[in-house]
Design a protein around this motif. Structure first.
Motif, mmCIF file in Angstrom:
data_model
loop_
_atom_site.group_PDB
_atom_site.id
_atom_site.type_symbol
_atom_site.label_atom_id
_atom_site.label_comp_id
_atom_site.label_asym_id
_atom_site.label_seq_id
_atom_site.Cartn_x
_atom_site.Cartn_y
_atom_site.Cartn_z
ATOM 1 N N UNK A 140 39.136 -37.771 13.255
ATOM 2 C CA UNK A 140 37.928 -38.111 12.650
ATOM 3 C C UNK A 140 36.944 -38.692 12.640
ATOM 4 N N UNK A 141 37.268 -39.655 12.049
ATOM 5 C CA UNK A 141 36.375 -41.149 11.888
ATOM 6 C C UNK A 141 35.820 -41.784 13.594
ATOM 7 N N UNK A 146 29.767 -21.106 7.285
ATOM 8 C CA UNK A 146 30.898 -22.106 7.535
ATOM 9 C C UNK A 146 30.813 -23.307 6.509
ATOM 10 N N UNK A 147 30.037 -22.987 5.563
ATOM 11 C CA UNK A 147 30.082 -23.849 4.414
ATOM 12 C C UNK A 147 30.356 -22.776 3.086
ATOM 13 N N UNK A 162 25.449 -28.283 14.518
ATOM 14 C CA UNK A 162 26.199 -29.650 14.566
ATOM 15 C C UNK A 162 26.642 -29.654 13.688
ATOM 16 N N UNK A 163 26.767 -29.210 12.349
ATOM 17 C CA UNK A 163 27.540 -29.193 11.755
ATOM 18 C C UNK A 163 27.767 -27.870 10.890
ATOM 19 N N UNK A 164 27.818 -27.099 11.491
ATOM 20 C CA UNK A 164 29.027 -25.794 11.856
ATOM 21 C C UNK A 164 29.974 -26.201 12.527
ATOM 22 N N UNK A 165 29.919 -27.041 13.285
ATOM 23 C CA UNK A 165 31.088 -27.729 14.712
ATOM 24 C C UNK A 165 31.797 -28.389 13.835
ATOM 25 N N UNK A 204 36.394 -28.150 12.214
ATOM 26 C CA UNK A 204 37.040 -28.524 12.593
ATOM 27 C C UNK A 204 38.168 -28.976 11.534
ATOM 28 N N UNK A 205 39.483 -28.669 10.870
ATOM 29 C CA UNK A 205 40.310 -28.872 10.387
ATOM 30 C C UNK A 205 40.067 -29.775 8.982
ATOM 31 N N UNK A 206 39.315 -30.633 9.697
ATOM 32 C CA UNK A 206 38.579 -32.343 8.729
ATOM 33 C C UNK A 206 37.926 -31.087 8.015
ATOM 34 N N UNK A 207 36.715 -30.489 8.645
ATOM 35 C CA UNK A 207 35.690 -30.026 8.014
ATOM 36 C C UNK A 207 35.721 -28.977 6.563
#
Length: 180
Positions: free
Chosen positions: A141-142, A48-49, A104-107, A111-114
């Protein structure tokens, strides 16, 4: 006098190895086995990263003895599938990144923002940034970024960033030593 210097040098290596986090398991004992699901979660996070792009960045910053060796390294990286990079980097990083943080960070990065953040990380737009200008974060996202799970996971991942960079460099060295 020579033996005192040799002993001091040997002790400094021992202390340096233990301070750097090297395994200190007694002889005959193996290091604790890594949970395959945990390693898989870290692999998914690395995917994902888009961590293979980080590896290319590390290669670009590395000093090579010649331009030919630099080009050969980039040719090897071009041939290496991203999944192999994730598989090789995940096991040592599983010691630094918990399974919950990886999930959590993969999720988040899916996301579109991620995805937008990852794109910005590896692709410099070259635009002008005006003083006082803030990046536009969508309202949903906020709210999402205030969740306790996200806050904890992002802190843990930020703390693991030096380890990620280190493992990218270690992998780059291993790739350089391999003959293909």
């Amino acid at each position: 006098m020579k033996s005192v210097v040799n002993t001091a040098l040997a002790l400094s290596f021992v202390f340096a190895a233990s301070a750097s986090g090297a395994s200190t398991a007694p002889a005959g004992q193996l290091a604790p086995a890594r949970n395959p699901a945990h390693v898989k979660a870290v692999q998914d996070l690395l995917g994902a990263m888009q961590i293979e792009k980080l590896l290319r960045g590390v290669a670009a910053r590395t000093r090579f003895p010649s331009e030919a060796q630099r080009q050969a390294m980039f040719a090897r990286l071009d041939k290496m599938p991203p999944a192999e990079v994730y598989q090789r980097m995940a096991p040592p990083l599983a010691d630094r990144i918990s399974a919950d943080t990886a999930a959590e960070m993969t999720r988040f990065y899916n996301t579109p923002y991620g995805k937008q953040l990852i794109h910005r990380k590896y692709n410099n737009s070259g635009g002008i940034i005006f003083p006082g200008a803030a990046a536009g974060v969508p309202p949903e996202e906020k709210k999402e970024r205030k969740r306790a799970a996200y806050v904890q996971a992002s802190k843990e991942l930020a703390a693991a960033e030096p380890a990620i960079d280190h493992e990218a460099f270690v992998l780059l060295q291993a790739i350089n030593k391999e003959k293909r």
